[in-house]
Scaffold this motif. Sequence first.
Motif, PDB file in Angstrom:
ATOM      1  N   PRO A 179      -9.376 104.576 -49.789  1.00  0.00           N
ATOM      2  CA  PRO A 179      -9.246 103.769 -51.094  1.00  0.00           C
ATOM      3  C   PRO A 179      -8.307 104.421 -51.887  1.00  0.00           C
ATOM      4  CG  PRO A 179     -11.396 104.829 -51.011  1.00  0.00           C
ATOM      5  CD  PRO A 179     -10.855 105.098 -49.807  1.00  0.00           C
ATOM      6  N   CYS A 209      -8.551 111.798 -53.084  1.00  0.00           N
ATOM      7  CA  CYS A 209      -8.918 110.793 -51.990  1.00  0.00           C
ATOM      8  C   CYS A 209      -8.020 111.167 -50.585  1.00  0.00           C
ATOM      9  CB  CYS A 209      -8.634 109.298 -52.627  1.00  0.00           C
ATOM     10  SG  CYS A 209     -10.095 108.438 -53.139  1.00  0.00           S
ATOM     11  N   GLY A 236      -9.587 101.148 -56.317  1.00  0.00           N
ATOM     12  CA  GLY A 236      -9.273 101.504 -54.809  1.00  0.00           C
ATOM     13  C   GLY A 236      -7.688 100.725 -55.011  1.00  0.00           C
ATOM     14  N   SER A 245     -10.383  94.424 -54.273  1.00  0.00           N
ATOM     15  CA  SER A 245     -11.412  95.516 -54.877  1.00  0.00           C
ATOM     16  C   SER A 245     -12.590  94.855 -55.551  1.00  0.00           C
ATOM     17  CB  SER A 245     -10.719  96.778 -55.579  1.00  0.00           C
ATOM     18  OG  SER A 245     -10.541  96.125 -56.921  1.00  0.00           O
ATOM     19  N   ASP A 281      -7.808  96.471 -47.753  1.00  0.00           N
ATOM     20  CA  ASP A 281      -8.675  95.984 -48.659  1.00  0.00           C
ATOM     21  C   ASP A 281      -9.218  94.885 -48.236  1.00  0.00           C
ATOM     22  OD1 ASP A 281      -6.253  94.767 -48.295  1.00  0.00           O
ATOM     23  OD2 ASP A 281      -6.201  94.318 -50.622  1.00  0.00           O
TER      24      ASP A 281
END
Lengths: 574, 574
Positions: free
Chosen positions: A163, A169, A435, B208, B391
């Motif tokens: 994400p 991350c 994200g 998201s 996503d």
Amino acid sequence: MDVEEFRKAGYAAIDQICDYYNTLPERNVKAEVEPGYLVKQLPMAWPNASQKKRFQKPRTDMWPTGLLSSWVVDPGDAHGPVGEADASLSLPSLLVFPPRLPFALSLTAPPRHVPVEIAADFQSKIIPGITHWQHGKFFGYFPGIVTFESILGDMYSSSVTNPGFNWTCSPACTELEQVVMDWMAQILGLDSDFLTSSGHGGGTIGNSASECALTATIAARERALRTIARQSNGYSDADSLTPIDVPTAIRQEHTKKLVMYGSTQTHSLGVKAGVILGMPFRSLPVHVEDGYALRGDTLKKAIEEDIAKGLTPFMVIGTVGTTSSGAVDYIAELGEVVKQYPTMFMHVDAAWAGIAFALPEQRERLRLAEVNKYADSFCTNAHKWGLVGFDCSLFFVRDRRDLTEALDVTPAFLRTKEGDAGTVIDYRNWQLSLGRRFRSIKLWFVLRSYGVEGLQKHLRSGVNLCGELAKHIEQTPNFEIVTPPSLGLLSFRLVNDGERASDEELNKLNADLNNRLAHHPEVMLTQTLLKTPESEIFCIRFAIGGRTTTLDDVKHVFSVVEAEGKAALSAWKA
Amino acid sequence: MDVEEFRKAGYAAIDQICDYYNTLPERNVKAEVEPGYLVKQLPMAWPNASQKKRFQKPRTDMWPTGLLSSWVVDPGDAHGPVGEADASLSLPSLLVFPPRLPFALSLTAPPRHVPVEIAADFQSKIIPGITHWQHGKFFGYFPGIVTFESILGDMYSSSVTNPGFNWTCSPACTELEQVVMDWMAQILGLDSDFLTSSGHGGGTIGNSASECALTATIAARERALRTIARQSNGYSDADSLTPIDVPTAIRQEHTKKLVMYGSTQTHSLGVKAGVILGMPFRSLPVHVEDGYALRGDTLKKAIEEDIAKGLTPFMVIGTVGTTSSGAVDYIAELGEVVKQYPTMFMHVDAAWAGIAFALPEQRERLRLAEVNKYADSFCTNAHKWGLVGFDCSLFFVRDRRDLTEALDVTPAFLRTKEGDAGTVIDYRNWQLSLGRRFRSIKLWFVLRSYGVEGLQKHLRSGVNLCGELAKHIEQTPNFEIVTPPSLGLLSFRLVNDGERASDEELNKLNADLNNRLAHHPEVMLTQTLLKTPESEIFCIRFAIGGRTTTLDDVKHVFSVVEAEGKAALSAWKA
């Protein structure tokens, strides 16, 4: 699917993509399907081979629209909701099952579909409903092209999905984005302020120009409120005021007075940012003699009117390359006005045209120097004309604090040692969402493969083809160019060359032509309405920029337009 | 790159992805790099083999941070901005070149990099900076997994890239999304109101959970303002009032009074939606005895306080599965409160946990029936625990007009015959952005390949492993479970089993443990702070849900935690 099964399915997918591109020129550009074509073909419940036999014809009396009007499952054959856990179903889990459905769905033990079956369905069911934006004859909206290099980059991105909200991350995701955005800034000739390596500005990849404009608007609103708060409280300019630090009373009193500006030619992203934030967006008039571009005087006048009403101007969206006609607003004129009001912010939307800053010969006409001098933020889409697949909006700001001071929200669970130390960028504080995809990698693949020259060659090809088309239209009876070529875009309309009709009549004629073209499978063009206080012209846009588009493609599509134009003229005269 | 070159590069990419997954278990889960690791390795200008020789060592005196401190181009070798057009450079195009750069960049004739070189750089430069979210030992944040099926779906999506904003953009994209979102609604056991085939509600894929919560908040704000406008003007409920129809006076007077609610445990998406929209988000307290879940009484009290102050409550975000501890708010209690205030709207954020509605045995604890009865909108991320790569946020609304009446902006250039006829869905009016990726296809691939049972098996595995971990921690000296397993998540802390220290002291001890773990390449765990009016507990989260995670993976990582815990305790005692 294990690794070896993926290898096979992956090779097969690559082959299918190759087949698609090999056969693309033979296809019609437009999807030849009617609304509901796919909904009708797919089961409304889980795809289950044994279930298909149980589908019945529609019971339209029970359902208004959509899926259920097409297929319903035979209730006689149903035996409860989800899977093998039926025996253990508790009362609440039964209750939640859609009470209005006139049947219970059979979702038991659906067979797993092997990739080859799904891939076959992709061919037979999905592809017929695809409008081929990658087709050489696609001239609608704006180019929205992808390259093989971009597809490859996206594959690598998918394989290491994460994400990406913090540096931690996946450090590579953040840092590659820093680097390629600095490359892009340089390729476009942006001022060094917009480079991340400047230490104060920077670039980030968003998912759309609308999102970037919205983000800019939020940054502008907060900066304006901070400015007002500073003025009220005697803070010095150097003090950083995060959103929370703007006193509630100031926020409540002043937010409702804020007003943003653009022109009637600004993309709907301006109005939409206003709608989303509940703030008025004033669409200022443009004039034919200015080439539909917004002038400083018009902005100045509007601002003064609003200030006289007690309102506070906080934002203008200047456009480089409007959607309707490719007009370039008078950025320096707007910038000089903006400078006079400390609460004002200028975002430059160049979603389609900005990528052409890569062409030195276009920079003057596209007012790059003015953007560099005056813009607070700037956006162009690599995913339009720029060889990178959707989504890849390039968003640059002169001062990254405009973003972080508006958007930084860091709860305990998102803290990291690097973030706390301030040694890294956490892009979540530069954007609306938390994200984000690893999008820089497709840009990296494209830039390294094409190089500046490859990109320039591609862009110049579109510009040149549009010039050729313009020459052709000028020589074509009963057609006129409404707005001359701006990069790869021009707009034209059908006219009666003899006794010239009024704009109103011509608008009807062209609406008819447009409707004819909308039904033609070989033509993908879109329309627009050019509105000024003096005139209202309905015209058709021709937007060139495909990766493989040739002069023959352009000529062929315009020959269809000519033929349909003749028919429309005959019908109109009759 | 032509089709055959792509075939070769595509096969090679597939092979590289296979290699990555084959070697993943041997890698450390965490990227072992320092901030700036990649920026230092990549050239700041175009990658150009011949250029490398001309790079000099940093001139840090001239540049604050980042790229430019690493490499600068030798000015002696520079010969102007972009490409071969140098000769024709006009004054403005020279002017636009970053005036602050202490050198001119050499961007001439960069060689095209062949895919094999870029792919090699991906291995040598990018992969070392990847935190391996697909690793069996990844237990940080939340699972963010991808499957081979999802990667395949995304490849097909990339190959037919298009901005998908209208049905006409590519009918298949809109219709497949309708179908698979209805499948998902049924798999999750959502009320039929949330199905697109209901004709009034529907599902759409966002990028998201933050974006979906923001979208819900805008929908809620507009619905509240329409409600107020109706009350003021005597409109009947049946009248549709688009945003533009809310009188400016009402918007100005009432927007500033609107207030939204959640708890201290609500994900930061709540605060961020407030920050973005400039509206207050009240984080209401929760209590340990309620398992950190928000109760109706707390909401009721806050609303009454705010109404007494002249404010208007318009929104509550209820959470199913909080980030810190997996708590499930008392949705029915909140819903009963919401019902009492006509301006209120309830969004349920189940970003991580919602996918577990696919497990009938979890539905009662996760309050599915309550969501079905009370929620106006609901979001869960297929891209967390749900086998689909980022996503893929699944966003469902009970009444699609809540979205379209807040977000529909249709300029002339976006009109289509199908859109005008109202026979199709144009998802641009359900979301913030205009453009959107073709995301339904990866969900389609995953659902058809895994089936309900495959998804359930995967989810149950995570739940079971978490149960095993809990048993293990209970038997481990000097560790205690802070919040018991909620699906695949639990939180724990280090304690001194003998003479029990205060929470404040334990928080310091656990911050030290957390810091030790943050430096351990084999451990990817994240921390949180559980805050109530009575206590403040720093603890470490263990979030299970990897596709390949085994009991050995869990045990191994916890054995590292135990060892580091011993070291932390020793240091603490010393």
